[in-house]
Design a protein around this motif. Structure first.
Motif: not given
Length: 190
Positions: A81-98
């Motif tokens: 599994i690969l999880l990719g996210s942009p950096t939004y306010f020093a963390d993962v995106s809301a979609s990735m967090k969900a």
């Protein structure tokens, strides 16, 4: 063998997707089946803490208003599994967090369904905060008892506007090495 990648960016074909595709290209070269799932335009809500997954213990989430259960099934079926996210306010995106919240709880409740699978996080960043986002992805892998795949540097690519990461040669090489390392590990695990 199969690796499924999730792009948590709001930009479907932006820098995060470019980085993930770079990793996937190396896996493809090694004969490993790959799939890229774009979360953009497919809203995911966070965990509701209903704990129904601990009652059913079937590796699914009780919330059925989005595509999360399809994503869970793909993760459970995959070898990596690969999880990719942009950096939004020093963390993962809301979609990735969900995705992390709900998948993480459902697979633990189902009996650690991702245990001993290979996992790696990939982060796109404009300037700073990427290490924290990278940590957030890795926490998902470690609590899921997965084997975290490393590279020649942290799995981070630098760029702001879509396509900017093409100028980050070190970041792209890090992604190619990550793909090679994941392919090597998957073959060893077989």
């Amino acid at each position: 063998m199969k690796v499924v990648a999730f792009n948590g960016s709001a930009r479907q074909d932006g820098n995060t997707a470019i980085l993930l595709r770079t990793v996937l290209a190396e896996l493809d070269k090694e004969g490993i089946e790959t799939e890229l799932i774009q979360l953009a335009g497919k809203p995911l809500q966070g965990c509701t803490a209903c704990y129904s997954c601990f009652k059913t213990k079937d590796g699914t989430c009780a919330v059925e208003t989005d595509e999360l259960n399809e994503y869970l099934a793909k993760m459970i079926e995959a070898d990596g599994i690969l999880l990719g996210s942009p950096t939004y306010f020093a963390d993962v995106s809301a979609s990735m967090k969900a995705l992390i919240e709900r998948c993480g709880l459902a697979v633990r409740a189902g009996g650690d369904l991702l245990r001993r699978k290979a996992g790696a996080g990939v982060v796109a960043v404009r300037r700073a905060g990427a290490v924290h986002a990278f940590d957030s992805l890795n926490y998902f892998f470690t609590i899921s008892q997965m084997i975290v795949v490393g590279s020649s540097y942290w799995n981070i690519g630098i760029g702001m506007d879509p396509g900017d990461v093409h100028r980050d040669e070190e970041g792209l090489q890090t992604m190619r090495t990550l793909g090679e390392n994941m392919a090597w590990l998957l073959k060893k695990l077989r």
